[in-house]
Design an enzyme around this catalytic site. Structure first.
Site, PDB file in Angstrom:
ATOM      1  N   HIS A   1       6.886  -3.701   1.698  1.00 40.44           N
ATOM      2  CA  HIS A   1       5.804  -3.507   2.655  1.00 40.44           C
ATOM      3  C   HIS A   1       6.238  -4.034   4.026  1.00 40.44           C
ATOM      4  O   HIS A   1       7.285  -4.656   4.165  1.00 40.44           O
ATOM      5  CB  HIS A   1       4.542  -4.242   2.185  1.00 40.44           C
ATOM      6  CG  HIS A   1       3.917  -3.604   0.984  1.00 40.44           C
ATOM      7  ND1 HIS A   1       4.146  -4.041  -0.292  1.00 40.44           N
ATOM      8  CD2 HIS A   1       3.081  -2.541   0.875  1.00 40.44           C
ATOM      9  CE1 HIS A   1       3.466  -3.282  -1.141  1.00 40.44           C
ATOM     10  NE2 HIS A   1       2.817  -2.358  -0.462  1.00 40.44           N
TER      11      HIS A   1
ATOM     12  N   GLY B   1       5.652 -10.507 -10.828  1.00 33.92           N
ATOM     13  CA  GLY B   1       5.372  -9.940  -9.509  1.00 33.92           C
ATOM     14  C   GLY B   1       4.744 -10.985  -8.590  1.00 33.92           C
ATOM     15  O   GLY B   1       4.386 -12.088  -9.028  1.00 33.92           O
ATOM     16  N   MET B   2       4.590 -10.603  -7.332  1.00 30.23           N
ATOM     17  CA  MET B   2       4.052 -11.559  -6.347  1.00 30.23           C
ATOM     18  C   MET B   2       2.632 -11.996  -6.709  1.00 30.23           C
ATOM     19  O   MET B   2       2.320 -13.198  -6.698  1.00 30.23           O
ATOM     20  CB  MET B   2       4.070 -10.914  -4.963  1.00 30.23           C
ATOM     21  CG  MET B   2       3.459 -11.789  -3.888  1.00 30.23           C
ATOM     22  SD  MET B   2       3.599 -11.058  -2.261  1.00 30.23           S
ATOM     23  CE  MET B   2       2.410  -9.739  -2.355  1.00 30.23           C
ATOM     24  N   VAL B   3       1.768 -11.035  -7.059  1.00 29.28           N
ATOM     25  CA  VAL B   3       0.369 -11.384  -7.347  1.00 29.28           C
ATOM     26  C   VAL B   3       0.262 -12.120  -8.685  1.00 29.28           C
ATOM     27  O   VAL B   3      -0.392 -13.153  -8.785  1.00 29.28           O
ATOM     28  CB  VAL B   3      -0.519 -10.120  -7.348  1.00 29.28           C
ATOM     29  CG1 VAL B   3      -1.929 -10.452  -7.798  1.00 29.28           C
ATOM     30  CG2 VAL B   3      -0.542  -9.500  -5.950  1.00 29.28           C
TER      31      VAL B   3
ATOM     32  N   SER C   1      -6.183  -1.527  -5.105  1.00 27.29           N
ATOM     33  CA  SER C   1      -5.566  -1.609  -3.781  1.00 27.29           C
ATOM     34  C   SER C   1      -6.485  -0.936  -2.768  1.00 27.29           C
ATOM     35  O   SER C   1      -7.232  -0.008  -3.117  1.00 27.29           O
ATOM     36  CB  SER C   1      -4.230  -0.874  -3.817  1.00 27.29           C
ATOM     37  OG  SER C   1      -3.798  -0.567  -2.508  1.00 27.29           O
ATOM     38  N   SER C   2      -6.379  -1.353  -1.510  1.00 30.34           N
ATOM     39  CA  SER C   2      -7.236  -0.754  -0.480  1.00 30.34           C
ATOM     40  C   SER C   2      -6.882   0.707  -0.217  1.00 30.34           C
ATOM     41  O   SER C   2      -7.658   1.429   0.419  1.00 30.34           O
ATOM     42  CB  SER C   2      -7.140  -1.553   0.824  1.00 30.34           C
ATOM     43  OG  SER C   2      -5.808  -1.619   1.260  1.00 30.34           O
ATOM     44  N   CYS C   3      -5.739   1.174  -0.721  1.00 29.05           N
ATOM     45  CA  CYS C   3      -5.367   2.578  -0.476  1.00 29.05           C
ATOM     46  C   CYS C   3      -6.167   3.549  -1.339  1.00 29.05           C
ATOM     47  O   CYS C   3      -6.010   4.759  -1.207  1.00 29.05           O
ATOM     48  CB  CYS C   3      -3.874   2.792  -0.648  1.00 29.05           C
ATOM     49  SG  CYS C   3      -3.330   2.694  -2.345  1.00 29.05           S
TER      50      CYS C   3
ATOM     51  N   TYR D   1      -0.096   6.626  -5.817  1.00 27.47           N
ATOM     52  CA  TYR D   1      -0.494   5.265  -6.215  1.00 27.47           C
ATOM     53  C   TYR D   1      -2.014   5.145  -6.210  1.00 27.47           C
ATOM     54  O   TYR D   1      -2.619   4.576  -7.122  1.00 27.47           O
ATOM     55  CB  TYR D   1       0.135   4.284  -5.223  1.00 27.47           C
ATOM     56  CG  TYR D   1      -0.134   2.831  -5.469  1.00 27.47           C
ATOM     57  CD1 TYR D   1       0.433   2.174  -6.556  1.00 27.47           C
ATOM     58  CD2 TYR D   1      -0.919   2.090  -4.590  1.00 27.47           C
ATOM     59  CE1 TYR D   1       0.200   0.828  -6.766  1.00 27.47           C
ATOM     60  CE2 TYR D   1      -1.146   0.744  -4.788  1.00 27.47           C
ATOM     61  CZ  TYR D   1      -0.584   0.117  -5.878  1.00 27.47           C
ATOM     62  OH  TYR D   1      -0.809  -1.223  -6.079  1.00 27.47           O
TER      63      TYR D   1
ATOM     64  N   LYS E   1      -4.600   4.145  -9.258  1.00 25.58           N
ATOM     65  CA  LYS E   1      -5.491   2.975  -9.167  1.00 25.58           C
ATOM     66  C   LYS E   1      -6.970   3.396  -9.293  1.00 25.58           C
ATOM     67  O   LYS E   1      -7.766   2.661  -9.880  1.00 25.58           O
ATOM     68  CB  LYS E   1      -5.244   2.224  -7.852  1.00 25.58           C
ATOM     69  CG  LYS E   1      -3.920   1.457  -7.844  1.00 25.58           C
ATOM     70  CD  LYS E   1      -3.945   0.362  -8.893  1.00 25.58           C
ATOM     71  CE  LYS E   1      -2.679  -0.480  -8.900  1.00 25.58           C
ATOM     72  NZ  LYS E   1      -2.708  -1.510  -9.960  1.00 25.58           N
TER      73      LYS E   1
HETATM   74  O1  GFB Z   1       3.158  -2.036   4.528  1.00 21.57           O
HETATM   75  P1  GFB Z   1       3.452  -0.581   4.583  1.00 21.57           P
HETATM   76  O2  GFB Z   1       4.758  -0.154   4.010  1.00 21.57           O
HETATM   77  O3  GFB Z   1       2.353   0.254   3.807  1.00 21.57           O
HETATM   78  O4  GFB Z   1       3.409  -0.087   6.104  1.00 21.57           O
HETATM   79  P2  GFB Z   1       0.870   0.815   4.092  1.00 21.57           P
HETATM   80  C1  GFB Z   1       2.386  -0.461   6.977  1.00 21.57           C
HETATM   81  C2  GFB Z   1       2.691   0.039   8.380  1.00 21.57           C
HETATM   82  O5  GFB Z   1       3.803  -0.701   8.896  1.00 21.57           O
HETATM   83  C3  GFB Z   1       3.072   1.517   8.495  1.00 21.57           C
HETATM   84  C4  GFB Z   1       4.732   0.192   9.484  1.00 21.57           C
HETATM   85  O6  GFB Z   1       2.490   2.048   9.675  1.00 21.57           O
HETATM   86  C5  GFB Z   1       4.598   1.452   8.631  1.00 21.57           C
HETATM   87  O7  GFB Z   1       5.152   2.577   9.299  1.00 21.57           O
HETATM   88  N1  GFB Z   1       6.072  -0.412   9.491  1.00 21.57           N
HETATM   89  C6  GFB Z   1       6.766  -0.787  10.602  1.00 21.57           C
HETATM   90  C7  GFB Z   1       6.852  -0.678   8.422  1.00 21.57           C
HETATM   91  N2  GFB Z   1       7.970  -1.258  10.283  1.00 21.57           N
HETATM   92  C8  GFB Z   1       8.057  -1.207   8.925  1.00 21.57           C
HETATM   93  C9  GFB Z   1       9.089  -1.568   8.006  1.00 21.57           C
HETATM   94  O8  GFB Z   1      10.186  -2.005   8.378  1.00 21.57           O
HETATM   95  N3  GFB Z   1       8.811  -1.414   6.675  1.00 21.57           N
HETATM   96  C10 GFB Z   1       7.600  -0.918   6.240  1.00 21.57           C
HETATM   97  N4  GFB Z   1       7.382  -0.817   4.911  1.00 21.57           N
HETATM   98  N5  GFB Z   1       6.613  -0.537   7.094  1.00 21.57           N
HETATM   99  C11 GFB Z   1       0.828   0.709   1.540  1.00 21.57           C
HETATM  100  C12 GFB Z   1       0.821   1.736   0.450  1.00 21.57           C
HETATM  101  O9  GFB Z   1       0.542   1.412   2.677  1.00 21.57           O
HETATM  102  O10 GFB Z   1      -0.176  -0.273   1.390  1.00 21.57           O
HETATM  103  C13 GFB Z   1       0.697   1.156  -0.881  1.00 21.57           C
HETATM  104  O11 GFB Z   1       1.985   2.516   0.575  1.00 21.57           O
HETATM  105  C14 GFB Z   1      -0.268  -0.008  -0.962  1.00 21.57           C
HETATM  106  O12 GFB Z   1       0.253   2.168  -1.737  1.00 21.57           O
HETATM  107  C15 GFB Z   1      -0.173  -0.953   0.207  1.00 21.57           C
HETATM  108  O13 GFB Z   1      -1.578   0.477  -1.034  1.00 21.57           O
HETATM  109  C16 GFB Z   1      -1.252  -1.991   0.212  1.00 21.57           C
HETATM  110  O14 GFB Z   1      -0.089  -0.264   4.456  1.00 21.57           O
HETATM  111  O15 GFB Z   1       0.920   1.962   5.039  1.00 21.57           O
END
Ligand code: GFB
Length: 312
Positions: free
Chosen positions: A182, A17-19, A110-112, A139, A143
């Site tokens: 992400h 994985g990445m980390v 994770s910060s979530c 998730y 965690k």
């Molecule tokens: O990084 P992300 O998928 O996860 O999304 P979280 C962060 C923000 O980016 C959200 C927006 O508000 C998404 O709606 N976003 C905009 C997008 N465009 C995009 C896109 O094309 N793809 C994605 N993926 N997002 C995660 C958790 O939450 O954070 C995990 O789901 C984990 O459990 C991780 O904890 C660190 O930051 O919202």
């Protein structure tokens, strides 16, 4: 208290994985033996396999970076995978680590894990003080269980095991699949493809207003090795960069790094997730670790890696 890694056999669980990959790169600069095992060797969801493998390899220390991870959509779509696989991976590894007297374990969360509306910046002691963000509660619950299990071994058996909570991560080895990634790798790919195809617009999920804090995985790996050596406490510890941006600002920075301007189209049918999650990393900073690159230079590095390794 200081734990020496010199001469130690250190298992990086999740090295593909990445980390985990970043931790292996960082550990290569230490005088230790790095142990890794792919899924073909040991399936971490299978208790018998984990017990047998650990009894055979006998690590002195473990960085527990193995996990089922993904962005907001994958978390929402696959609740069983995110809850069940993560519970099994952490329970199997910690149980086998105890059976084999592993001296040090660093469990990565994770910060979530924090409440959706936690105070900002988020201190470690806000854990379990309010409801979770629904898009990633599966998730997060897994965690939180991992943190508690690490603490339980510490309390019941005196194990010198610790947990660290990284903020949103990115960097070499990231997942660029648009359904499961992400936001940062997703937008890197979207802007890159817009540039190749001379597209006039790039679609951003949600409103663009949520705030996120980003940390390069190699900076996290450096913090992990620092904590392996220096940190010994019941409470988990935050690892952030201290720099937060809106998703719109992130898109603008990525556009600059990729070298392509396009109209930003916001897709309101997609979720925003938690409005803000800036971690309070004061405890780590007070211990003397402060090795964070700027977001723009980190994204530049990630884009270089994407161009080299990730194109079809
Ligand atoms: O990084 P992300 O998928 O996860 O999304 P979280 C962060 C923000 O980016 C959200 C927006 O508000 C998404 O709606 N976003 C905009 C997008 N465009 C995009 C896109 O094309 N793809 C994605 N993926 N997002 C995660 C958790 O939450 O954070 C995990 O789901 C984990 O459990 C991780 O904890 C660190 O930051 O919202």
């Amino acid at each position: 208290m200081a734990y020496s890694l010199t001469g130690k056999r250190i298992w990086v669980a999740g090295h593909r994985g990445m980390v985990g990959g970043a931790v292996v790169r960082r550990l290569a600069t230490e005088d230790c033996e790095i142990i890794t095992a792919g899924r073909d060797t040991v399936d971490l969801v299978d208790q018998a396999q984990v017990r047998a493998w650990m009894a055979r390899t006998k690590p002195d220390a473990i960085v527990l970076a193995a996990a089922k991870v993904g962005g907001i959509k994958a978390n929402n779509d696959l609740p069983v995978d995110f809850l069940y696989q993560n519970l099994m991976i952490e329970a199997n590894i910690l149980d086998a680590a105890h059976q084999n007297d592993v001296e040090r374990v660093l469990f990565l969360g994770s910060s979530c894990i924090y409440p959706r509306l936690a105070p900002q910046p988020i201190p470690e002691d806000s854990l379990l003080t309010g409801p979770l963000e629904p898009t990633n509660e599966w998730y997060a619950i897994a965690k939180i269980a991992g943190i508690k299990l690490t603490q339980a071994y510490r309390q019941q058996y005196g194990r010198d095991w610790i947990s660290a909570m990284p903020t949103n991560l990115y960097g070499p080895g990231d997942n660029y699949d648009l359904n499961s990634s992400h936001v940062l790798p997703a937008l890197l790919r979207k802007f890159h493809e817009a540039k190749i195809n001379r597209a006039s617009a790039v679609t951003i999920w949600g409103s663009g207003t949520p705030l996120r804090e980003f940390l390069h995985c190699d900076d996290l790996a450096d913090a992990i090795i620092f904590l392996m050596k220096q940190y010994s406490d019941h409470e988990h510890i935050n690892v952030g960069s201290g720099v937060e941006v809106t998703i719109r600002e992130l898109a603008e920075t990525i556009a600059k790094v990729v070298g392509y301007e396009a109209e930003l189209v916001f897709d309101a049918t997609k979720p925003d997730g938690t409005p803000r999650k800036l971690m309070d990393s004061g405890r780590l900073l007070t211990m003397g670790w402060n090795n964070v690159r700027s977001l723009e230079s980190g994204i530049t590095d990630a884009y270089d890696q994407f161009l080299t390794h990730c194109q079809d």
